[in-house]
Design an enzyme around this catalytic site. Structure first.
Site, PDB file in Angstrom:
ATOM      1  N   ASP A  24     -30.747  14.713 -18.423  1.00 24.43           N
ATOM      2  CA  ASP A  24     -31.176  14.550 -19.813  1.00 24.43           C
ATOM      3  C   ASP A  24     -30.007  14.094 -20.685  1.00 24.43           C
ATOM      4  OD1 ASP A  24     -33.955  15.478 -19.628  1.00 24.43           O
ATOM      5  OD2 ASP A  24     -33.053  17.388 -19.095  1.00 24.43           O
TER       6      ASP A  24
ATOM      7  N   HIS B 101     -28.320  23.130 -14.322  1.00 29.46           N
ATOM      8  CA  HIS B 101     -29.768  22.948 -14.254  1.00 29.46           C
ATOM      9  C   HIS B 101     -30.388  24.143 -13.548  1.00 29.46           C
ATOM     10  CE1 HIS B 101     -33.676  21.073 -13.503  1.00 29.46           C
ATOM     11  NE2 HIS B 101     -33.342  20.169 -14.405  1.00 29.46           N
TER      12      HIS B 101
END
Length: 460
Positions: free
Chosen positions: A405, A349
């Site tokens: 996600d 990320h």
């Protein structure tokens, strides 16, 4: 010779000023001192909230101290920051992300509190208007959205014109474009006026309309993909999620929204409602900075969010899970990742360097839905990747972690949704944050987003 002497004198006086300041006064802890060795001139730049204004660097030029101020600005330094890796583009009170601690909060509320005590409707209201709604405000809010959820026939036609197997983001973008075109009086350039500037009523109406449009278009896209009839029976007493579920035909024996789907969406979408300045949110704000309409800005956001380095990574990761198939496939794939033959999608990320705080709550949703490797064999692949990434030095040294996600896709899969609609669902959740940032930006002076460049070619 005279110019060199002036430069030296200016540098000497500036240095004397700094030394005098530090000897006879408390040192200034909120200033950045810069010495330009080209001119031997010192510059003092204020530090506020751990940031400095990039425009301050325009004062730092190679020109003589006697040069015109405008010439100094024209020749002043530019900050080169490809990809905005260390550049803040707005000041905001909406969302705080601490990547090192693995913390996330909306306004003054930690994400854990919101997940435990509220639903997506509450969080949307909080992000946009700064407060958890009262029961009366909540009813008014859902009523405002519901009455705007009936699509014009041109929107339905635009969506039905696509092949069901077309990429979902293109269908959604076309549906939103058709929605905006069906309401020409909401387009500033069409009416010849800046509709949303200094008009909170117009902005709020734009927010209701945009939330309604996006939710409806994604529901219609799902129906098109599945070859289902379109249901337009919107109930003003229901939330936008409940009406979306109705439109998609996910109902119980009494024709009411499937409570299992509604409950899962309400919790999952809290976690994705906003995430500060993501690529798709900044794409939205970039388009909206022209003072255009919000639905058109959402089209830009959709195009941005589909790429493999953003929301599209969910789709690619899910497809690769199918290719890996089992733990042995994971071992072979991760060996290719270590050899830099391919990218490991769904891991890593831009912000989080320890753990993504949203994952623990997604796992709670999965437990509630009784998601396990028996009902979805691909979960075994994800769990094995999670285990290796958390223990293998190759990944731990790079401070990589599973992306929230990715885990979110297993919630949608457990509810029986086609993987092609996973990313549009995630985009729908993110609408709340994008529109909150839009509303906040309109409380400030208009500012067209227009980045500069550093030209590296040959000047003729």
């Amino acid at each position: 010779m005279e110019s060199a002497f002036i430069m030296f004198l200016n540098s000497f006086l500036s240095l004397f000023h700094v030394i005098f300041h530090n000897l006879f006064q408390l040192p200034s802890l909120n200033k950045l001192w810069i010495l330009d060795w080209r001119t031997f001139r010192w510059y003092k730049i204020p530090i506020d909230q751990g940031a400095i204004r990039a425009t301050e660097f325009r004062r730092i030029s190679p020109l003589s101290i006697a040069a015109n101020y405008k010439d100094h600005i024209a020749k002043g330094l530019t900050v080169l920051d490809p990809g905005f890796r260390n550049t803040a583009v707005i000041e905001s009170r909406i969302t705080h992300v601490d990547g090192d601690r693995g913390a996330l909060q909306f306004r003054q509320y930690p994400i854990g509190h919101l997940f435990a005590h509220h639903d997506y409707e509450d969080v949307t209201h909080l992000l946009v208007w700064g407060e958890i709604p009262t029961p009366d405000q909540k009813l008014k809010f859902r009523g405002q959205i519901a009455k705007r959820m009936i699509p014009h026939q041109s929107v339905i036609n635009a969506i039905q014109a696509f092949d069901p197997d077309a990429p979902a983001f293109l269908i959604v973008a076309a549906g939103l474009s058709a929605w905006a075109a069906s309401q020409p009086l909401t387009i500033p350039s069409n009416v010849g006026n800046t509709i949303y500037e200094k008009s909170s009523n117009a902005v709020d109406d734009g927010i209701y309309r945009s939330l309604a449009a996006f939710t409806t278009v994604v529901a219609l896209t799902y129906c098109r993909q599945q070859g289902r009839p379109i249901h337009q029976n919107v109930d003003a007493s229901l939330s936008s999620i409940e009406n979306m579920v109705l439109m998609m035909g996910r109902v119980d024996e009494n024709g009411r929204p499937d409570t299992r789907v509604v409950r899962a969406f309400n919790k999952l979408w809290i976690l994705f409602a906003d995430h500060e300045m993501t690529n798709s949110t900044s794409a939205f704000l970039n388009a909206a900075s022209t003072l255009g309409d919000p639905i058109s800005a959402l089209v830009a956001s959709v195009a941005s969010g589909n790429g493999p380095l953003h929301g599209g990574a969910i789709d690619i990761a899910y497809k690769r899970f199918k290719q890996m198939h089992n733990k042995e496939g994971v071992r072979l794939h991760l060996a290719d990742v270590r050899d830099k033959k391919c990218r490991l999608m769904g891991v890593g990320h831009r912000v989080y360097r320890t753990v993504d705080p949203r994952i623990q709550y997604i796992k709670a949703i999965m437990a509630d839905l009784e998601v396990n490797t028996e009902c979805n064999p691909l979960l075994e692949v994800a769990l094995e990747i999670d285990r290796v990434v958390a223990t293998d030095p190759y990944f731990t040294q790079r401070r990589l972690c599973i992306n929230a996600d990715l885990y979110g896709s297993f919630v949608y899969a457990a509810l029986g949704f086609d993987p092609r609609i996973f990313t549009p669902f995630a985009m729908t959740a993110r609408c709340a944050g994008a529109l909150a940032h839009w509303r906040e930006s309109l409380d400030q002076s208009p500012c067209l987003w227009r980045p500069k460049q550093v030209f590296t070619g040959k000047v003729m």
